[in-house]
Design an enzyme around this catalytic site. Sequence first.
Site, mmCIF file in Angstrom:
data_model
loop_
_atom_site.group_PDB
_atom_site.id
_atom_site.type_symbol
_atom_site.label_atom_id
_atom_site.label_comp_id
_atom_site.label_asym_id
_atom_site.label_seq_id
_atom_site.Cartn_x
_atom_site.Cartn_y
_atom_site.Cartn_z
ATOM 1 N N ASP A 1 51.369 43.454 27.943
ATOM 2 C CA ASP A 1 50.406 43.584 29.028
ATOM 3 C C ASP A 1 49.783 44.964 28.987
ATOM 4 O O ASP A 1 50.381 45.898 28.428
ATOM 5 C CB ASP A 1 51.069 43.349 30.387
ATOM 6 C CG ASP A 1 50.019 43.054 31.447
ATOM 7 O OD1 ASP A 1 49.481 41.934 31.439
ATOM 8 O OD2 ASP A 1 49.704 43.951 32.256
ATOM 9 N N ARG B 1 44.100 35.686 26.159
ATOM 10 C CA ARG B 1 45.231 35.111 26.890
ATOM 11 C C ARG B 1 45.693 33.788 26.287
ATOM 12 O O ARG B 1 46.095 32.874 27.018
ATOM 13 C CB ARG B 1 44.860 34.895 28.368
ATOM 14 C CG ARG B 1 44.560 36.166 29.135
ATOM 15 C CD ARG B 1 45.863 36.882 29.470
ATOM 16 N NE ARG B 1 45.617 38.065 30.268
ATOM 17 C CZ ARG B 1 45.800 38.133 31.583
ATOM 18 N NH1 ARG B 1 46.206 37.084 32.240
ATOM 19 N NH2 ARG B 1 45.569 39.260 32.212
ATOM 20 N N ARG C 1 59.301 31.625 29.387
ATOM 21 C CA ARG C 1 59.187 32.589 30.487
ATOM 22 C C ARG C 1 60.331 32.389 31.476
ATOM 23 O O ARG C 1 60.943 33.359 31.931
ATOM 24 C CB ARG C 1 57.812 32.383 31.143
ATOM 25 C CG ARG C 1 57.634 32.926 32.510
ATOM 26 C CD ARG C 1 57.046 34.313 32.469
ATOM 27 N NE ARG C 1 56.348 34.601 33.699
ATOM 28 C CZ ARG C 1 56.927 34.806 34.876
ATOM 29 N NH1 ARG C 1 58.233 34.736 34.996
ATOM 30 N NH2 ARG C 1 56.195 35.080 35.934
ATOM 31 N N TYR D 1 44.188 50.301 38.405
ATOM 32 C CA TYR D 1 45.496 49.747 38.807
ATOM 33 C C TYR D 1 46.433 50.853 39.294
ATOM 34 O O TYR D 1 47.192 50.681 40.249
ATOM 35 C CB TYR D 1 46.145 49.000 37.644
ATOM 36 C CG TYR D 1 45.516 47.650 37.362
ATOM 37 C CD1 TYR D 1 45.824 46.543 38.138
ATOM 38 C CD2 TYR D 1 44.605 47.487 36.323
ATOM 39 C CE1 TYR D 1 45.247 45.299 37.879
ATOM 40 C CE2 TYR D 1 44.026 46.254 36.063
ATOM 41 C CZ TYR D 1 44.351 45.164 36.848
ATOM 42 O OH TYR D 1 43.772 43.947 36.605
HETATM 43 O O1 1CP Z 1 47.853 35.967 24.735
HETATM 44 C C1 1CP Z 1 47.364 37.042 25.057
HETATM 45 O O2 1CP Z 1 46.147 37.186 25.279
HETATM 46 C C2 1CP Z 1 48.272 38.274 25.083
HETATM 47 C C3 1CP Z 1 48.857 38.631 26.324
HETATM 48 C C4 1CP Z 1 48.148 39.402 27.432
HETATM 49 C C5 1CP Z 1 47.042 40.274 27.430
HETATM 50 C C6 1CP Z 1 46.114 40.598 26.281
HETATM 51 C C7 1CP Z 1 48.673 39.397 28.745
HETATM 52 C C8 1CP Z 1 49.834 38.604 29.187
HETATM 53 N N1 1CP Z 1 47.951 40.297 29.492
HETATM 54 C C9 1CP Z 1 46.939 40.837 28.724
HETATM 55 C C10 1CP Z 1 45.952 41.849 29.113
HETATM 56 C C11 1CP Z 1 45.703 42.117 30.550
HETATM 57 N N2 1CP Z 1 46.614 42.213 31.573
HETATM 58 C C12 1CP Z 1 44.431 42.457 31.071
HETATM 59 C C13 1CP Z 1 43.181 42.627 30.242
HETATM 60 C C14 1CP Z 1 42.575 41.352 29.810
HETATM 61 C C15 1CP Z 1 41.981 40.494 30.910
HETATM 62 O O3 1CP Z 1 41.084 40.989 31.608
HETATM 63 O O4 1CP Z 1 42.409 39.354 31.023
HETATM 64 C C16 1CP Z 1 44.589 42.693 32.445
HETATM 65 C C17 1CP Z 1 43.513 43.087 33.438
HETATM 66 C C18 1CP Z 1 45.977 42.540 32.760
HETATM 67 C C19 1CP Z 1 46.639 42.780 34.067
HETATM 68 C C20 1CP Z 1 47.419 41.599 34.467
HETATM 69 N N3 1CP Z 1 48.656 41.284 33.992
HETATM 70 C C21 1CP Z 1 47.017 40.539 35.310
HETATM 71 C C22 1CP Z 1 45.680 40.437 35.989
HETATM 72 C C23 1CP Z 1 45.735 40.957 37.367
HETATM 73 C C24 1CP Z 1 44.325 41.103 37.952
HETATM 74 O O5 1CP Z 1 44.028 42.213 38.411
HETATM 75 O O6 1CP Z 1 43.566 40.128 37.954
HETATM 76 C C25 1CP Z 1 48.063 39.609 35.356
HETATM 77 C C26 1CP Z 1 48.136 38.329 36.129
HETATM 78 C C27 1CP Z 1 49.073 40.094 34.498
HETATM 79 C C28 1CP Z 1 50.343 39.409 34.134
HETATM 80 C C29 1CP Z 1 50.262 38.682 32.847
HETATM 81 N N4 1CP Z 1 49.953 39.289 31.637
HETATM 82 C C30 1CP Z 1 50.007 38.357 30.624
HETATM 83 C C31 1CP Z 1 50.393 37.099 31.226
HETATM 84 C C32 1CP Z 1 50.602 35.819 30.468
HETATM 85 C C33 1CP Z 1 50.517 37.325 32.605
HETATM 86 C C34 1CP Z 1 50.941 36.299 33.660
HETATM 87 C C35 1CP Z 1 52.392 36.486 33.937
HETATM 88 C C36 1CP Z 1 53.147 35.205 34.094
HETATM 89 O O7 1CP Z 1 53.131 34.687 35.212
HETATM 90 O O8 1CP Z 1 53.806 34.745 33.153
#
Ligand code: 1CP
Length: 355
Positions: free
Chosen positions: A77, A27, A40, A154
Amino acid sequence: MSELNNDTLLRSLLREPVDYTPVWMMRQAGRYLPEYRETRAQAGSFMDLCRNPELACEVTIQPLERFPLDAAILFSDILTIPDAMGLGLYFAEGEGPHFEHPVRSEADVERVHVPDPEDELGYVMDAVRVIRRELAGRVPLIGFSGSPWTLATYMIEGGTTKHFALSKAMMFDRPDLMHALLGKVADAVTQYLNAQIAAGAQVAMVFDTWGGVLTPGDYREFSLRYLERIVEGLTREADGRRVPVVLFSKGAGQWLDRMAETGCDALGVDWTTDLSDARRLVQDKVALQGNLDPCTLYASPARIEREVGRVLASYGAGNGHVFNLGHGIHPDTNPDHAAAMVEAVHTLSRPYHAT
Ligand code: 1CP
């Protein structure tokens, strides 16, 4: 394609010699960076950002402008696949992800289709191509997907869950249905990652964030089996170089040995397992990626440096370590503390690679 100027990450994932331990952060592009929050806001919603290849490229590169990281990771994502399957992904402000049409019945599972990656997920492949062009060989680009089990949770729950009530109930009461769903998702993940590799991704990583909520037996049947199928189906070479495959199941410290037998090149390790124990378990069959507790970055830079030293020492001398956090960086992390971590890795790791 342009030459790779820094191939430390690829070399370490393949357990080849390097001068220092490469580092990137799960992340690494995200809300802890003010420049991310700005882009964003300009994009609109989070999915609008993912669907805009130029802006997705911009946020992918932002952390590299701040820190001398050894890898870029595609900004996207894991939930793009279920979205392309027609589940209707949306993010409510300040909440996690949601699906309008969760998968709960036999008819729902039958309706799930395997998306054509270049067609239905073309915006992801376009982002990969734009990022590769803009990186111009600076560091390798990591492509990624969620694991079938993690994506299925999910898809069934309709979003984030605490107890996995619906997904585990399906697993226990209708294992046939769960396997039918996991099989489709595994096919989708394989095709999606292969399309990312064809578009220019130089590493493929699978995030199995929720693998560790299963018993060891259920993990083997409902997660590991599908990870193995994916590894078998992936293209392992592009541009004349091997494309390393990294598997990360959070909470999987006890069964890293089984994961090492899938044919992958490297395993992500969270912070609850000591890297020396992990290394013993996998018997140097695969490289290891990790595993600083992301909360360490709340501490002072001096303390962060000490903890980096501890993680490097727990892996010890030799090849095959990629430094990372044990899970994603928290949104309220001070970016200067991430900088302190990266610098400490580069400085303190050199003695471990001296010949
Ligand atoms: O920089 C990076 O690492 C690349 C971007 C990235 C990656 C690899 C994002 C952006 N998401 C992910 C993978 C991801 N998404 C995972 C697997 C890795 C991990 O466990 O962290 C998971 C479970 C998600 C699902 C997801 N998408 C969540 C988690 C929800 C939960 O169940 O806890 C969330 C909050 C998102 C949205 C998201 N994805 C990425 C970002 C920066 C965000 C936040 C959105 C925002 O507000 O801008």
